[in-house]
Structure formats: structure tokens, C-alpha cells
Design a protein around this motif. Structure first.
Motif, PDB file in Angstrom:
ATOM      1  N   ALA A 278      -1.172   8.177   0.045  1.00  0.00           N
ATOM      2  CA  ALA A 278      -2.356   7.859   0.823  1.00  0.00           C
ATOM      3  C   ALA A 278      -2.713   8.803   1.771  1.00  0.00           C
ATOM      4  O   ALA A 278      -1.746   9.623   2.345  1.00  0.00           O
ATOM      5  N   ASP A 279      -3.955   9.096   2.118  1.00  0.00           N
ATOM      6  CA  ASP A 279      -4.463  10.071   3.074  1.00  0.00           C
ATOM      7  C   ASP A 279      -3.840   9.544   4.477  1.00  0.00           C
ATOM      8  O   ASP A 279      -3.974   8.357   4.702  1.00  0.00           O
TER       9      ASP A 279
ATOM     10  N   ARG B 173      -6.724   5.893   2.429  1.00  0.00           N
ATOM     11  CA  ARG B 173      -7.302   6.129   1.118  1.00  0.00           C
ATOM     12  C   ARG B 173      -6.035   6.683   0.293  1.00  0.00           C
ATOM     13  O   ARG B 173      -5.646   7.835   0.335  1.00  0.00           O
ATOM     14  N   VAL B 174      -6.118   6.008  -0.975  1.00  0.00           N
ATOM     15  CA  VAL B 174      -5.059   6.884  -2.043  1.00  0.00           C
ATOM     16  C   VAL B 174      -5.792   7.760  -2.696  1.00  0.00           C
ATOM     17  O   VAL B 174      -6.651   7.646  -3.552  1.00  0.00           O
ATOM     18  N   ASN B 175      -5.448   8.977  -2.357  1.00  0.00           N
ATOM     19  CA  ASN B 175      -6.236  10.215  -2.887  1.00  0.00           C
ATOM     20  C   ASN B 175      -5.225  11.292  -3.420  1.00  0.00           C
ATOM     21  O   ASN B 175      -5.719  12.347  -3.619  1.00  0.00           O
TER      22      ASN B 175
ATOM     23  N   THR C 226      -7.223   8.378   6.654  1.00  0.00           N
ATOM     24  CA  THR C 226      -7.901   7.250   6.088  1.00  0.00           C
ATOM     25  C   THR C 226      -7.269   6.103   5.411  1.00  0.00           C
ATOM     26  O   THR C 226      -7.739   5.101   5.387  1.00  0.00           O
TER      27      THR C 226
ATOM     28  N   SER D 236      -6.296   5.627  -9.442  1.00  0.00           N
ATOM     29  CA  SER D 236      -7.155   4.549  -9.550  1.00  0.00           C
ATOM     30  C   SER D 236      -6.680   3.101  -9.328  1.00  0.00           C
ATOM     31  O   SER D 236      -6.950   2.027  -8.765  1.00  0.00           O
TER      32      SER D 236
ATOM     33  N   SER E 112       0.746  -1.167   0.078  1.00  0.00           N
ATOM     34  CA  SER E 112       0.020   0.174  -0.048  1.00  0.00           C
ATOM     35  C   SER E 112       1.120   1.395   0.227  1.00  0.00           C
ATOM     36  O   SER E 112       1.786   1.297   0.445  1.00  0.00           O
TER      37      SER E 112
ATOM     38  N   ARG F 199     -13.879  13.779 -10.991  1.00  0.00           N
ATOM     39  CA  ARG F 199     -12.650  13.726 -10.391  1.00  0.00           C
ATOM     40  C   ARG F 199     -11.721  15.075 -10.772  1.00  0.00           C
ATOM     41  O   ARG F 199     -11.516  15.152 -12.111  1.00  0.00           O
TER      42      ARG F 199
END
Length: 184
Positions: free
Chosen positions: A134-135, A140-142, A138, A105, A31, A60
């Protein structure tokens, strides 16, 4: 575990250092790390060529959170707070948004070599690296931590020859085979 260095032909020593630091920070599951984990190890040379964007909204969009001084040369000043689709010419948006989308994505590392700032009046020679991050809260990959080297000494003022093409190499984090494409 992916090996960015083996899957790309990164030439610039600063991009090699950034790729190595990012790869070292990957979790055991592959990750992407949080930017906050990488920021302390980024010295002045990396901070000078870096840029950080965050995915926002639907559809997006990518908003610039920070950029280095070398990147400011390409835009004639700061683009922090602006969106990628506001900066990139409409004719290049599908191509550029395409590789930003894949970085987030999939996620995948994207390495670009050859012609950079292709949509500018006078493109440059250089390399670009997009690293999904990642964040911190969270996971999350953003975000994308990127770095761009270029041959401009001032906006639209390249030094040396400018390649007619760019090669984009994609290295998926899920272990799928890397692939490359050439365009322009």
C-alpha cells in the motif's frame, strides 16, 4: 488471515523470508502493508533480489522504482524509471500484465515457479514472488514488492536445466480460495 507459506510451494529461503515478513506486517483486517514498513527488515540478501513497481496512469502501467543487483543481471543493467510494458516483449505482455494486474486489483499474492524470463532469448529457471503493498500516505494498494531468483549468471546465460513451464499460484487477500495455472 491468509497463509502464504501454506498456499504456495516456495523453495528459495530468501523468498520464504520475504513472504513471512510481508505476512507478519499485514494489518488485522488483512490489508497489505506499506513498503516503508517492510524496507527496514529487508537485509542485503532480500534487497539483492527485490524489485518495486508502482501502478501509474490509465491505462494501468507499472513503473520500476527500485531493483536489486541480482535482478539487474537479468536486464543487463538498471531498469529503474522504466515501465514494465517497455521491457517485456509484446508477445508476453498480456500474460505478465495479467498477473501484475491481479496482484494489485484483487489484491493477491502471486508466486511463480519454474521458467522465468520466458520471453528472453534463453529463459532461466527460478521463482518470483509478487506482494501487493500500500501507499504509505493513502493506504491505497498501488505498488508491488517483488522478488525474483533466477539461474542466470549473466543476461541470457542460464546455468543448469530450464523448465519448459511455469506455475503461477494466486492467493487472494480477501480469503477466497487460492488457484494455480500453468503455461508456456
Amino acid at each position: 488471515m491468509i497463509d502464504i507459506i501454506a498456499a504456495t510451494e516456495i523453495q528459495d529461503s530468501r523468498l520464504l523470508a520475504l513472504a513471512s515478513q510481508w505476512q507478519d506486517a499485514l494489518s488485522d483486517t488483512g490489508s497489505p502493508p506499506a513498503f516503508e514498513r517492510l524496507q527496514p527488515v529487508m537485509g542485503p540478501q532480500l534487497l539483492d533480489i527485490h524489485w518495486l513497481v508502482e501502478e501509474q496512469g490509465h491505462p494501468r502501467r507499472f513503473r520500476y522504482l527500485s531493483i536489486g543487483d541480482h535482478v539487474k543481471i537479468a536486464y543487463g543493467g538498471s531498469i529503474v524509471g522504466r515501465y514494465l510494458d517497455e521491457i517485456v516483449k509484446r508477445s508476453a505482455q498480456q500474460r505478465v500484465m495479467g498477473y501484475f494486474d491481479i496482484a494489485i486489483s484483487r489484491p493477491a499474492v502471486v508466486h511463480i515457479a519454474g521458467r522465468v524470463y520466458s520471453e528472453a532469448t534463453r529463459p532461466a529457471s527460478g521463482e518470483r514472488l509478487l506482494l501487493p503493498v500500500a501507499d504509505d500516505k493513502t493506504g491505497r494498494v498501488n505498488r508491488i514488492l517483488g522478488a525474483t531468483t533466477h539461474s542466470w549468471v549473466a543476461p541470457n546465460n542460464p546455468s543448469g536445466p530450464v523448465p519448459i513451464r511455469q506455475v503461477r499460484t494466486y492467493i487472494p487477500l480477501d480469503g477466497a480460495a487460492p488457484w494455480s495455472e500453468t503455461s508456456l
